[in-house]
Design an enzyme around this catalytic site. Sequence first.
Site, PDB file in Angstrom:
ATOM      1  N   LEU A 193       0.824  -1.212   0.000  1.00 43.99           N
ATOM      2  CA  LEU A 193       0.000   0.000   0.000  1.00 43.99           C
ATOM      3  C   LEU A 193       0.860   1.265   0.000  1.00 43.99           C
ATOM      4  O   LEU A 193       0.336   2.364  -0.101  1.00 43.99           O
ATOM      5  CB  LEU A 193      -0.969  -0.004   1.177  1.00 43.99           C
ATOM      6  CG  LEU A 193      -1.931  -1.205   1.231  1.00 43.99           C
ATOM      7  CD1 LEU A 193      -2.955  -1.024   2.351  1.00 43.99           C
ATOM      8  CD2 LEU A 193      -2.648  -1.418  -0.102  1.00 43.99           C
ATOM      9  N   ASP A 235       9.428  -9.054   2.698  1.00 42.92           N
ATOM     10  CA  ASP A 235       9.094  -9.168   1.274  1.00 42.92           C
ATOM     11  C   ASP A 235       9.685  -8.037   0.424  1.00 42.92           C
ATOM     12  O   ASP A 235       9.674  -6.879   0.815  1.00 42.92           O
ATOM     13  CB  ASP A 235       7.585  -9.184   1.066  1.00 42.92           C
ATOM     14  CG  ASP A 235       7.248  -9.341  -0.399  1.00 42.92           C
ATOM     15  OD1 ASP A 235       7.563 -10.388  -0.969  1.00 42.92           O
ATOM     16  OD2 ASP A 235       6.708  -8.384  -0.981  1.00 42.92           O
ATOM     17  N   HIS A 259       9.989 -14.275   1.251  1.00 45.21           N
ATOM     18  CA  HIS A 259      10.222 -13.977  -0.165  1.00 45.21           C
ATOM     19  C   HIS A 259      11.422 -14.845  -0.564  1.00 45.21           C
ATOM     20  O   HIS A 259      12.560 -14.511  -0.261  1.00 45.21           O
ATOM     21  CB  HIS A 259      10.519 -12.486  -0.314  1.00 45.21           C
ATOM     22  CG  HIS A 259      10.974 -12.049  -1.670  1.00 45.21           C
ATOM     23  ND1 HIS A 259      10.277 -11.122  -2.413  1.00 45.21           N
ATOM     24  CD2 HIS A 259      12.052 -12.392  -2.411  1.00 45.21           C
ATOM     25  CE1 HIS A 259      10.915 -10.919  -3.567  1.00 45.21           C
ATOM     26  NE2 HIS A 259      12.004 -11.671  -3.583  1.00 45.21           N
ATOM     27  N   HIS A 270       4.430 -15.738  -3.025  1.00 46.26           N
ATOM     28  CA  HIS A 270       4.476 -15.803  -4.500  1.00 46.26           C
ATOM     29  C   HIS A 270       5.327 -16.925  -5.112  1.00 46.26           C
ATOM     30  O   HIS A 270       6.324 -16.680  -5.776  1.00 46.26           O
ATOM     31  CB  HIS A 270       4.915 -14.459  -5.095  1.00 46.26           C
ATOM     32  CG  HIS A 270       6.052 -13.767  -4.393  1.00 46.26           C
ATOM     33  ND1 HIS A 270       7.256 -14.356  -4.129  1.00 46.26           N
ATOM     34  CD2 HIS A 270       6.142 -12.499  -3.912  1.00 46.26           C
ATOM     35  CE1 HIS A 270       8.039 -13.497  -3.514  1.00 46.26           C
ATOM     36  NE2 HIS A 270       7.388 -12.363  -3.365  1.00 46.26           N
ATOM     37  N   ASP A 290       0.091  -9.740  -4.350  1.00 50.54           N
ATOM     38  CA  ASP A 290       1.364  -9.017  -4.491  1.00 50.54           C
ATOM     39  C   ASP A 290       1.142  -7.703  -5.258  1.00 50.54           C
ATOM     40  O   ASP A 290       1.968  -7.286  -6.070  1.00 50.54           O
ATOM     41  CB  ASP A 290       2.431  -9.869  -5.189  1.00 50.54           C
ATOM     42  CG  ASP A 290       3.845  -9.302  -4.989  1.00 50.54           C
ATOM     43  OD1 ASP A 290       3.985  -8.296  -4.254  1.00 50.54           O
ATOM     44  OD2 ASP A 290       4.792  -9.859  -5.570  1.00 50.54           O
TER      45      ASP A 290
END
Lengths: 313, 434
Positions: B57, B148, B175, B228, B301
């Site tokens: 964000l 991340d 990550h 991810h 993501d």
Amino acid sequence: MRHLISTRDLSAERAIALLDTAIDMVDVRSRDVKKLPTLRGKTVANVFFEDSTRTRLSFEAAALALSADVTTFTTQGSSVSKGESLKDTLQTLEAMGADFIVLRHSHSGVASTVANNKWVDARIINAGDGTHEHPTQALLDAFTMRSRLRGVDARGMDLAGISVVIVGDILHSRVARSNAFLLTTLGATVTLAAPQTLLPREIDGWGVTVVSTLDDALESQPDVVMTLRVQKERMSSGFFPSESEFSTLWGMNDSRLRRLPSTSIVMHPGPMNRGLEISGSVADSPQSTVADQVSNGVAMRMSVLYTLMGDSR
Amino acid sequence: MTILIRGAAILGKDSADILIDGHTIREIGSVNNDADRVIDANGLIALPGLVDLHSHLREPGGEGSETILSGSRAAAAGGFTTVHAMANTNPVADTAELVDLVADRGRQAGYVQVRPIGAVTRGLAGEQLADIGGMARSAAAVTVFSDDGKCVGDSLLMRRALEYVSTFGGVIAQHAQDPRLTIDAVVNEGGVSSELGLRGWPSVAEESIIARDVLLAEYVGARLHVCHVSTAGSVDVIRWAKKRGISVTAEVTPHHLVLTDDRALAYDPIFKVNPPLRTSEDVEELRRAVADGTIDIVATDHAPHASSTKDCTWHDASFGMVGLESALSVVQHTLVDSGHIDWPDVARILSVTPARIGRVGGYATPLAVGSPANLTLVDPTTSESWSTNRLHGGSTNSPFLGITLPGKVVSTIFLGTETVSDGALVAPEIVRNT
């Protein structure tokens, strides 16, 4: 053809036409008046974000021989030292009146991005982008091979039946990429010789053969051995154990030259690391085409400028 | 305030009415009551409010590309009612003060619940642990910790992080990217990187870290979440770990379920993302892994970037794509319409399980009477070419512009408040006041 970005984009027909036009340009350069008026009133901007005196001078000579005005912009890294983006820099140069932008950059894909996004109206000639392509180098190499192996007036001919070995740092070489794509398009048989650390992965689609050492590659008695410059930064980053081992296994030297037919040629795009990828005596031998390549470079780049000009009318 | 939803297909199955009273689902079935607002949901599917475990964000520090308000609007437009905000802001969310600030601003925006993710290491520097206990015990009650954008690469530090976070019942979201194997890597390593002359990001750099981390998690008895997942080999490692009983969960992004590395062939930086787009074999395996439960959830993501960092060369461009608005459509396209999963599974992978991993209350049983009124109404029958008018965040770096995707979020209800109404976002002041 509006831009020259990649030899991937060239059909055999288009490539042969460019080589044929270069024959005419060699003729022009041998005349008393070594100039054509084709680009009179046009401006060629050499925009080099990566230092390369020889390529820049070659394009400059080609542009001048076609009566163009030449402006030169060189900077190390980029003018981004002042925070200006590549897009802004190019648009500024175009606003000053560039019809052609000859673009050299240390990052792969820059010429494609500039052309695809239409950041400028000028015609773009890729003069080397990172480890991607250097299409005019491949064209002048193909021209040199064709002249030496097929005779001076090889007009209309491709490279079918000619076998070429490209040896050394294939992974990081834009010269190797552009040559592999162009030479296979022109019908040549291409063999790559390199340690696994310096070979790109998954290249089945390239239509080339891969062997381990230069000796393996020479067994087939190739017509052409193309050596590549080993960049200084590769020597210290673990791609091979030492310069002497590289030279022993992948360097072009006298004993290897003697194993080739006397008609075979040895090429190097320059600048050479004598004693590493090519020995001094091979570089200076009659079978070396290093000087031809430089001379043909001007004619080939004249051909590219001339052709792009004609196609855009 | 009461809202009556008439005739929605509950989780894509039988049609029923849903009565919302205040913050709560009061009744599901054939409802005769009147209501302050009635929504005709004929032909629409009712899903629980979606939960994203992975979004950026950008606030504080990156307000030029996204704010908590604009990202919350993008989330609501995509059917989300809870999002987890990654820690790689500027300053980094590595203290209680920072995570409380993020949660507060989320509350002020009012479109979704914003759950801050705390950094694992101070400043994401990968050297010493961040204030994990402080963040866990803050008002924001952080449960998910992640560096991340960067991998916790050091094995000893990762071991300590897993151990320390488990003290507070939290989870590390890793990550997975071996830093040494991916120096300057900008595209999947393979035929495409070879042709383009771009530095390759090899699949083994992801797989080797996941293999190490699941073994560490087993050894110290901690929970691990893998962000991810992008390669078929990673799926194999996770499948093995789960079979062994290791406490590991995994997410896949919408874009890795559909896009492949050949999108990079024209050097268009809209497709530059980390981890990179992989091959069609990877895409197929990732879809199968969601279907068989090896991959637990889809997480966006969502990575907004100002246009100046995408209207540039591949090398200069930022990694990342926005994804909150398009996630549900991509899931419908790649998993539902392709027959891999059904709508109740969509509720599981986009709401129930991400909430369970993040320890978010109120999502355990989708669309149950007495639960908080978080829900989404979707029209699965429409299909349209994506354009920027489908995007509602601060940035437009969507890889799906010009690509036709099915489905449209018609209504999003967050704790009894409509944030999307008749397919349009509700204005901020209206959301704030209700």
